[in-house]
Design an enzyme around this catalytic site. Structure first.
Site, short mmCIF file in Angstrom:
data_model
loop_
_atom_site.label_atom_id
_atom_site.label_comp_id
_atom_site.label_asym_id
_atom_site.label_seq_id
_atom_site.Cartn_x
_atom_site.Cartn_y
_atom_site.Cartn_z
N ASP A 8 0.87 -1.18 0.00
CA ASP A 8 0.00 0.00 0.00
C ASP A 8 0.91 1.23 0.00
OD1 ASP A 8 0.93 0.26 2.60
OD2 ASP A 8 -1.06 0.29 3.55
N HIS A 9 0.33 2.41 0.21
CA HIS A 9 1.11 3.65 0.19
C HIS A 9 2.21 3.66 1.25
CE1 HIS A 9 -2.25 4.03 2.91
NE2 HIS A 9 -1.57 4.93 3.59
N CYS A 58 2.98 -3.25 4.17
CA CYS A 58 2.13 -2.12 4.57
C CYS A 58 2.85 -1.42 5.72
CB CYS A 58 0.71 -2.56 4.92
SG CYS A 58 0.55 -3.67 6.33
N THR A 60 2.49 -1.52 9.21
CA THR A 60 2.89 -2.43 10.29
C THR A 60 3.15 -3.85 9.79
OG1 THR A 60 0.59 -3.02 10.65
CG2 THR A 60 1.49 -1.21 11.99
N HIS A 91 10.07 -23.80 9.03
CA HIS A 91 9.00 -24.40 9.84
C HIS A 91 7.60 -24.21 9.25
CE1 HIS A 91 11.37 -24.56 13.90
NE2 HIS A 91 12.07 -25.02 12.87
N ARG A 125 7.88 -33.05 10.76
CA ARG A 125 6.82 -32.68 11.71
C ARG A 125 6.16 -31.36 11.33
NH1 ARG A 125 11.60 -31.01 13.69
NH2 ARG A 125 11.75 -29.09 14.91
N HIS A 126 6.90 -30.51 10.62
CA HIS A 126 6.33 -29.22 10.22
C HIS A 126 5.26 -29.40 9.14
CE1 HIS A 126 9.32 -27.44 12.71
NE2 HIS A 126 10.31 -27.99 12.00
#
Ligand code: RB5
Length: 141
Positions: A8-9, A58, A60, A91, A125-126
């Site tokens: 985004d901006h 973005c 955050t 993982h 396992r992952h």
């Protein structure tokens, strides 16, 4: 393997910076004018095929993560450092890395993308855990 990027901006400047360091297919946004991150999350996700990778940015990283992970077969990982980027691949078999442009430096973001693109999934396992997620966590009682 196609490597797509969208922001985004708030992520525009970091997106432009990362394009100077990696061979990325830019799906916008193309200016710092205000826009809606879900629009650009979707533009990228609909282009992702098996084996492709995505970079979403973005302010955050939270909004892009929420939006991207609503789509099937997307494992989008918000990463703040190199270790998270490595583990998101080893993982979680993440196929999308999400970055918060207002939270980390450009240099850290570049290192995260570098590790994200260079690290393989460990399987074992992952894989079992990813299968549980793919199944909507319905077999987890
Ligand atoms: C835009 O101001 C900001 O809300 C957005 O980039 C993102 O951080 C949302 O999660």
């Amino acid at each position: 393997m196609g490597i797509f990027i969208a922001s985004d901006h708030a992520g525009f400047e970091l997106k432009e910076y990362l394009k100077n360091h990696f061979d990325l297919l830019d799906l916008g946004t193309h200016s710092a004018e205000s826009c809606d991150y879900p629009v650009f999350a979707k533009k990228l996700i609909v282009r992702l095929k098996e084996g492709d990778r995505g970079v979403l940015i973005c302010g955050t990283g939270i909004g892009m993560s929420i939006a991207a992970n609503r789509f099937q077969n997307v494992r989008a990982a918000l990463c703040f450092n190199e270790e998270m980027a490595v583990l998101s691949r080893q993982h979680n078999d993440a196929n999308v890395i999400v970055l918060g442009a207002r939270m980390i430096s450009k240099e850290v973001a570049r290192k995260c993308v570098e590790k994200f693109l260079a690290t393989d999934f460990e399987g074992g396992r992952h894989q079992r855990r990813l299968d549980l997620i793919a199944d909507g966590c319905s077999n987890t009682d």
